[in-house]
Design an enzyme around this catalytic site. Structure first.
Site, short mmCIF file in Angstrom:
data_model
loop_
_atom_site.label_atom_id
_atom_site.label_comp_id
_atom_site.label_asym_id
_atom_site.label_seq_id
_atom_site.Cartn_x
_atom_site.Cartn_y
_atom_site.Cartn_z
N SER A 29 -39.07 50.56 -24.37
CA SER A 29 -39.35 49.65 -23.26
C SER A 29 -40.72 48.98 -23.45
CB SER A 29 -39.28 50.43 -21.95
OG SER A 29 -39.17 49.55 -20.87
N ASP A 47 -27.97 46.59 -19.77
CA ASP A 47 -29.34 47.01 -19.48
C ASP A 47 -29.95 46.04 -18.47
OD1 ASP A 47 -31.95 47.78 -19.38
OD2 ASP A 47 -32.26 47.85 -21.56
N HIS A 56 -30.93 51.91 -19.89
CA HIS A 56 -32.20 51.49 -20.47
C HIS A 56 -32.84 52.62 -21.28
CE1 HIS A 56 -35.70 48.96 -20.89
NE2 HIS A 56 -36.48 49.87 -20.33
#
Lengths: 275, 395
Positions: free
Chosen positions: A101, A223, A251
């Site tokens: 991320s 996602d 995610h």
């Protein structure tokens, strides 16, 4: 012992742990809201072949909160500084940087500053900007981010917002602080909020240009945090990138679908370093 | 058992690691206003408010995956009518039918949420007030620092000005002495030649010598004025204050200008209603009055008049005014301010002799002995210069 003391400062600040029997370093960088524990399903698969370096960003996990500097960590650049600090401290070269991320972008910033230290980047669910900026689609409106901050506030309210600061100052009861760390990965609501702002309000799209280090983009299905359009944008902005669509949804594929994640990482690492 | 789950007084929801809802109880469907078919098989996130979706992905799911359970997590679920409803989630993760599932019990927290909202608002207000206070405090500190700086700058500027003034006075004094010595030599030797000490002198030569002599005297007067002014300004002038009858001052000075007054065809008169006595340095007061009378004579055309008047000050008790009034060309209002400044000649175009220091010296002298010198004037009609002096007695 002077060097030892110095090492201890960075090691302690970022709660650095080194495991594995390999020589090439694999640096695993957790995302917002988490800490190095999130790599627990991934680490065993690479232990034999890599020297795996795990750490927590300052404000997350068991990092040293005394080192928190509001100004430094108000942008992702401050976190990239810490990644490079860890690399220098352990004298890492040919690093395989794996960022989840927001750490994908932190990795890009670090690799642009010192490309010689990195062999490749593996980016899990990267996004250079979360807020829509037509025609760019980030997936969120600013008000959505406010909604996140509000939800965070609610979840930190009971103990952290009011009791937390008091408890944290009670050094004679360290077990309380430890308990807080267990339940959430960030112990301080104010730091968590600033990290959220640095992550979700940032615009790092222009930082993608000129990255010399090859990279793999692992794009999850469905996602909501980093939708396909964002993955495509990152891929389009990085000429040396490889795009890999995953079966995994959500995610956090390294938590929800570790097998597929490991398999795709291995396949990419087996391939020769792109010129 | 299934019946029990459907009806327990809290929501129940079970989702797999791919995020899809496998099971949801009737109680939760009822709370949110969905049909079972609208929810089952859909991602859990799809019935969350957007902010909570991010929180789910960044906090709730990682916590569940890493620790196998999550307690008292607050999230907002989105009802079918678009409203957001707060729930507290307790979740456990375990294996069922060969894959990982996450079972969640969801409690509505509307009432508690209101208190929490109020608490958060109160906390924010307190923080904002605190921040404002800090800003105000900082501003005060900055202002204090700025004031101090200004004070220092002022001090420095004043010191510089004083320094410059001292330097100027010193320069003037030294230069004046250097100039006066050769000028005296010029005057002395001119006189000797005039007297025929060095042989006979022709009429033309005498005329030339006279011009040299006049030029020398003018220069000497100028230098003396400069010297006087610098001495007075530097505070080195000494005053011998005594009781001075003003009638005597006027009587002593007026005859000195009589020849010029008569020569220009000007009339002069004196108006003294009472025998005023003031406290003053007699010699300097005479110098001031002489200067004023000389000026008045210079600037008053033929047929005009000069009046010397001594009177009680109408504005200040126990003060006497000595006016020197003329019917000359006058001074404009703006130039009246400059007239007492050194080296200013208001009527420079008039080609009147003088250093431009007379009035400056006069006022400095007046102020040095508790008196003052002021002017009132109307261009074309004339001027009144007034010396104001402290009275000793007004019989």
């Amino acid at each position: 012992m002077a060097l030892g003391d110095e090492v201890t400062d960075i090691i302690k600040r970022n709660n650095v742990h080194v495991v594995g029997n390999g020589s090439q370093p694999m640096l695993l960088a957790h995302g917002f809201g988490c800490d190095q524990n999130m790599w627990r399903f991934i680490v065993p698969a690479f232990e034999d072949d890599y020297r795996i370096v795990l750490f927590d960003y300052v404000g997350s996990g068991k990092s040293d909160l005394n080192d928190y500097d509001a100004e430094k960590y108000s942008t992702l650049g401050g976190y990239a500084d810490d990644v490079l600090d860890v690399i220098h401290e352990l004298d890492l070269h040919d690093v395989v940087f794996v960022g989840h991320s927001v750490s994908s972008m932190i990795g890009v910033l670090a690799a642009k500053r010192e490309p010689d230290r990195f062999e490749r980047l593996i980016m899990i669910g990267p996004s250079p900007r979360y807020i829509n900026d037509p025609p760019y689609v980030g997936g969120f409106e600013r008000s959505d981010i406010e909604g996140l901050l509000e939800t965070m506030e609610k979840n930190y309210i009971g103990w952290a917002n009011f009791l937390g600061p008091v408890v944290m100052q009670n050094s004679d009861r360290p077990e309380l602080a430890a308990e807080l760390t267990e339940s959430f990965c960030s112990t301080d609501p104010v730091i968590a909020r600033r990290f959220a702002e640095a992550t979700f309000l940032a615009d790092n799209r222009t930082d993608l240009a000129g990255l010399q280090v090859p990279s793999l983009i692992l794009q999850c299905s469905d996602d909501l945090i980093a939708p396909r359009a964002v993955g495509d944008f990152v891929h389009g902005s990085l000429p040396q990138s490889t795009f890999q669509q995953m079966q995994a949804t959500g995610h956090c594929p390294h938590l929800s679908h570790p097998d597929e994640t490991i398999e795709l990482m291995r396949a990419y690492l087996r391939s020769p370093v792109p010129a | 058992m299934d019946e029990l789950i459907e009806q327990i007084p809290c929501g129940f929801l079970s989702f797999a690691d791919d995020g899809k809802i496998e099971r949801v109880n009737a109680r939760l469907l009822e709370r949110l206003g969905y049909q079972r078919s609208e929810v089952e098989g859909k991602p859990f996130e799809s019935i969350m408010n957007v902010g909570s979706r991010i929180f789910y992905q960044t906090h709730l799911f990682p916590l569940l995956a890493m620790q196998g359970r999550a307690d008292e997590i607050f999230i907002l679920l989105r009802a079918s009518d678009g409203s957001d409803i707060g729930f507290l989630v307790n979740a456990v993760r375990h294996e069922r039918n060969g894959h990982k599932v996450n079972d969640c019990a969801l409690m509505r927290v509307e009432e508690r949420r209101k208190f929490e909202d109020a608490l958060v608002r109160a906390k924010k207000a307190a923080e904002a007030a605190q921040a404002e206070l800090e800003i105000a405090n900082r501003r005060y500190e900055e202002q204090a620092v700025e004031l101090e700086l200004q004070q220092e700058e002022l001090e420095a500027a004043r010191a510089t000005a004083e320094e410059a003034n001292k330097a100027k006075s010193k320069f003037l004094a030294v230069m004046s002495h250097e100039l006066r010595t050769p000028l005296n030599a010029i005057g002395g030797y001119t006189q000797l030649i005039e007297m025929g000490v060095h042989g006979p002198v022709t009429d033309d030569q005498l005329k030339a010598l006279d011009r040299i002599s006049r030029g020398q005297k003018h220069l000497l007067r100028l230098i003396n004025d400069v010297l006087n002014l610098s001495r007075i300004e530097s505070g080195r002038e000494e005053y011998r204050i005594t009781e001075v009858p003003l009638r005597e001052v006027v009587s002593a000075v007026l005859p000195m200008v009589e020849p010029q007054v008569a020569a220009k065809g000007i009339t002069s008169r004196t108006v003294i209603d009472r025998p005023y006595v003031v406290r003053s340095d007699r010699e300097k007061l005479e110098q001031i009055v002489l200067n004023l009378l000389t000026n008045a004579t210079k600037f008053t055309p033929a047929g005009g008049g000069i009046t010397v008047r001594v009177r009680q000050d109408v504005e200040r008790e126990r003060h006497i005014c000595l006016d020197v009034e003329d019917t000359g060309i006058g001074i404009s209002a703006e130039k009246q301010r400059d007239v007492f400044e050194p080296f200013v000649q208001v009527h420079a175009d008039q080609k009147q002799e003088g250093s431009g220091l007379g009035l400056a010296i006069s006022r400095e002298l007046a102020r040095g002995m508790d008196a003052d010198l002021t002017v009132r004037s109307e261009p074309g009609k004339g001027s009144v210069f007034t010396v104001t002096l402290p009275v000793v007695s007004s019989p």
